[in-house]
Design a protein around this motif. Structure first.
Motif, PDB file in Angstrom:
ATOM      1  N   TYR A  18       0.848  -1.202   0.000  1.00  0.00           N
ATOM      2  CA  TYR A  18       0.000   0.000   0.000  1.00  0.00           C
ATOM      3  C   TYR A  18       0.886   1.255   0.000  1.00  0.00           C
ATOM      4  O   TYR A  18       0.663   2.187  -0.778  1.00  0.00           O
ATOM      5  CB  TYR A  18      -0.906  -0.010   1.243  1.00  0.00           C
ATOM      6  N   CYS A  19       1.883   1.285   0.877  1.00  0.00           N
ATOM      7  CA  CYS A  19       2.732   2.488   0.999  1.00  0.00           C
ATOM      8  C   CYS A  19       3.506   2.721  -0.305  1.00  0.00           C
ATOM      9  O   CYS A  19       3.649   3.862  -0.752  1.00  0.00           O
ATOM     10  CB  CYS A  19       3.710   2.350   2.162  1.00  0.00           C
ATOM     11  N   ARG A  26       1.289   4.223  -3.060  1.00  0.00           N
ATOM     12  CA  ARG A  26       0.698   5.542  -2.836  1.00  0.00           C
ATOM     13  C   ARG A  26       1.483   6.581  -3.623  1.00  0.00           C
ATOM     14  O   ARG A  26       2.719   6.628  -3.545  1.00  0.00           O
ATOM     15  CB  ARG A  26       0.754   5.875  -1.339  1.00  0.00           C
ATOM     16  N   LEU A  39       0.652  10.869   4.748  1.00  0.00           N
ATOM     17  CA  LEU A  39       0.060   9.576   5.114  1.00  0.00           C
ATOM     18  C   LEU A  39      -0.100   9.472   6.632  1.00  0.00           C
ATOM     19  O   LEU A  39       0.838   9.731   7.385  1.00  0.00           O
ATOM     20  CB  LEU A  39       0.989   8.467   4.604  1.00  0.00           C
ATOM     21  N   GLN A  40      -1.293   9.067   7.066  1.00  0.00           N
ATOM     22  CA  GLN A  40      -1.537   8.827   8.501  1.00  0.00           C
ATOM     23  C   GLN A  40      -1.798   7.351   8.693  1.00  0.00           C
ATOM     24  O   GLN A  40      -2.740   6.802   8.116  1.00  0.00           O
ATOM     25  CB  GLN A  40      -2.779   9.572   8.949  1.00  0.00           C
ATOM     26  N   VAL A  41      -0.979   6.716   9.509  1.00  0.00           N
ATOM     27  CA  VAL A  41      -1.096   5.270   9.725  1.00  0.00           C
ATOM     28  C   VAL A  41      -1.427   5.012  11.191  1.00  0.00           C
ATOM     29  O   VAL A  41      -0.821   5.608  12.089  1.00  0.00           O
ATOM     30  CB  VAL A  41       0.237   4.557   9.366  1.00  0.00           C
ATOM     31  N   LEU A  47       7.707   4.134   5.215  1.00  0.00           N
ATOM     32  CA  LEU A  47       6.860   5.330   5.350  1.00  0.00           C
ATOM     33  C   LEU A  47       7.544   6.556   4.770  1.00  0.00           C
ATOM     34  O   LEU A  47       8.719   6.803   5.070  1.00  0.00           O
ATOM     35  CB  LEU A  47       6.578   5.620   6.830  1.00  0.00           C
ATOM     36  N   SER A  60       5.076  11.307   7.005  1.00  0.00           N
ATOM     37  CA  SER A  60       3.916  10.553   7.521  1.00  0.00           C
ATOM     38  C   SER A  60       3.789  10.681   9.034  1.00  0.00           C
ATOM     39  O   SER A  60       4.765  10.978   9.727  1.00  0.00           O
ATOM     40  CB  SER A  60       4.097   9.066   7.230  1.00  0.00           C
ATOM     41  N   HIS A  96      -5.388   7.082   6.939  1.00  0.00           N
ATOM     42  CA  HIS A  96      -5.447   6.481   5.599  1.00  0.00           C
ATOM     43  C   HIS A  96      -5.318   4.965   5.667  1.00  0.00           C
ATOM     44  O   HIS A  96      -5.896   4.246   4.859  1.00  0.00           O
ATOM     45  CB  HIS A  96      -4.298   7.014   4.722  1.00  0.00           C
ATOM     46  N   LEU A  97      -4.491   4.517   6.623  1.00  0.00           N
ATOM     47  CA  LEU A  97      -4.139   3.091   6.678  1.00  0.00           C
ATOM     48  C   LEU A  97      -4.219   2.622   8.130  1.00  0.00           C
ATOM     49  O   LEU A  97      -3.694   3.291   9.033  1.00  0.00           O
ATOM     50  CB  LEU A  97      -2.694   2.942   6.158  1.00  0.00           C
ATOM     51  N   THR A 148     -10.577   4.668   4.259  1.00  0.00           N
ATOM     52  CA  THR A 148      -9.471   4.107   5.053  1.00  0.00           C
ATOM     53  C   THR A 148      -9.185   2.686   4.589  1.00  0.00           C
ATOM     54  O   THR A 148     -10.106   1.880   4.430  1.00  0.00           O
ATOM     55  CB  THR A 148      -9.850   4.073   6.557  1.00  0.00           C
TER      56      THR A 148
END
Ligand SMILES: C[S@@+](CC[C@H](N)C(=O)[O-])C[C@H]1O[C@@H](n2cnc3c(N)ncnc32)[C@H](O)[C@@H]1O
Length: 393
Positions: A45-46, A49, A57-59, A77, A81, A124-125, A152
């Motif tokens: 996923y990362c 992106r 990015l917010q994890v 990341l 992020s 986001h994740l 999400t």
């Protein structure tokens, strides 16, 4: 046997250890196959992106036992992020910090949250390692439903045997249509789709229940030990708690919901009580239990999230009482109890006493005899014994 600490993520190698570091069972690792599955999808996923995505990015990571997820995802990341890591366990936090440090992973924009903190808005994740306790699962699903959006990306995995019909039905009720993947390395992913029209059921945490026929009310957050009924070891211990002198300092080590602390305060209102546990929900439960029953005693009590008695001064307590744990995460073990006994000896004043309840088959009497030079059995029933050791000079 030497513990395997080398965790391979494709070409990236991480050195990951469990906490505490001196684990007697060398066959245990700091990660499992579910962590590997989660990281496989998270890394994909990362990488996929777009570099020019409009928002950083917010994890969000939930239930990272020893930091494998936090360390693993941090290797891919983007620099700007934000990483939010939610843990209920002080031991898990120590493990994550230790593993990040030894792998030279920056803590820039790392937000360590406890199980009682609100979740960040619209991550986001989400990397979600399923908890084994279903009350905690419900609590987290209710919180997640408030936090996530239909956009999400949820990556959820667990051992296949833990993904029961009941678990899938909880995801259906709280989040939306759900199914489990095929089994890979004895684990499965849970695929769930956010349904905006689905109202999650109301949750009733913390749970409150009355102790037997007394006026005492116990308050239990979702992840606390014996949250729905009194533990049978604790029941036996309640009848064999010490009579402590006025102004004594008493530590309830591994306090859980505070049931032993409460009984001690009932017997000796004039003592200084320190309730410690490695679970943030346990510490909050003990505090809420005292608040509910004896609000006027709160000023003489401290509630501390700690790994055993790490934060307590040497020679400072008159009593330590303890109903020790016999597992860490899903592994059955006595090494936490051993650390508790060593810490108790250090923290007790000369003449101070450690009193414990223990399952008869556990080797605690021998351990205490070795550590303190003696140990007395004060009571026994078919399942449990009450043991006491005094710290001599
Ligand atoms: C058997 S329960 C006893 C709870 C409560 N005192 C009772 O009697 O119902 C053991 C408790 O020890 C806590 N615990 C486990 N490991 C710990 C550690 N390293 N430091 C402090 N507490 C720990 C657990 O979270 C749990 O609440």
């Amino acid at each position: 046997m030497i513990m395997n600490t080398l965790f391979s993520l494709g070409a990236t190698k991480l050195h990951l250890q469990r906490w505490p570091l001196n684990q007697p069972n060398q066959s245990l690792q700091a990660w499992d196959a579910a962590d590997e599955l989660i990281l496989e999808q998270a890394i994909a996923y990362c990488r996929a992106r777009p570099a020019n995505a409009s928002n950083p990015l917010q994890v969000l990571i939930l239930n990272d036992a020893f930091g494998a997820l936090s360390c693993g995802v941090s290797t891919v990341l983007p620099i700007e992020s934000a990483l939010f890591v939610v843990q209920d366990s002080v031991l898990s936090q120590h493990a994550s910090r230790h593993n990040r440090t030894q792998n030279a992973i920056s803590n820039h924009a790392l937000y360590e949250l406890t199980s009682l903190d609100p979740l960040p808005t619209a991550p986001h994740l989400v990397l979600y390692k399923l908890p084994s306790n279903h009350s905690y699962l419900k609590y987290q699903l209710a919180a997640l439903k408030q936090s996530i959006t239909p956009h999400t990306r949820l990556i959820i995995a667990a051992k296949a045997k833990d993904i029961t019909r009941n678990v899938l039905s909880l995801f259906e009720q709280y989040i939306g249509p759900t199914q489990a993947s095929l089994t890979i390395k004895k684990c499965r992913y849970i695929e769930t789709e956010y349904d905006t029209t689905r109202q999650p059921p109301a949750t009733n945490f913390p749970l409150r229940w009355r102790l037997d026929n007394s006026n005492i009310m116990l308050v239990n957050h979702a992840n606390v030990f014996a949250r729905e009924q009194l533990d049978i070891g604790a029941r036996f211990f309640l009848d064999h708690l010490p009579t402590v002198a006025t102004n004594s300092t008493v530590i309830d080590l591994g306090c859980g919901n505070g049931v032993l602390s409460l009984q001690l305060l009932t017997q000796q209102p004039q003592c200084n009580l320190i309730a410690c546990d490695e679970s943030y929900m346990a510490v909050a439960s003990a505090q809420a239990t005292i608040m509910e029953n004896y609000p006027h005693f709160l000023a003489q009590c401290q509630f501390i999230a700690d790994d055993c008695l790490t934060r307590q001064a040497d020679n400072s307590a008159d009593w330590v009482i303890c109903n020790p744990p016999f597992h860490q995460q899903s592994a059955v073990t006595t090494h936490i109890a051993s650390q508790m006994f060593r810490d108790a000896k250090r923290v007790l004043k000369t003449g101070g006493r450690l009193r414990i309840v223990a399952n008869r088959h556990l080797p605690y009497r021998l351990q205490l005899e070795k550590l303190f030079g003696h140990c007395q059995q004060l009571a026994a029933n078919p399942k449990f014994v009450i043991l006491e050791s005094i710290k001599r000079s």
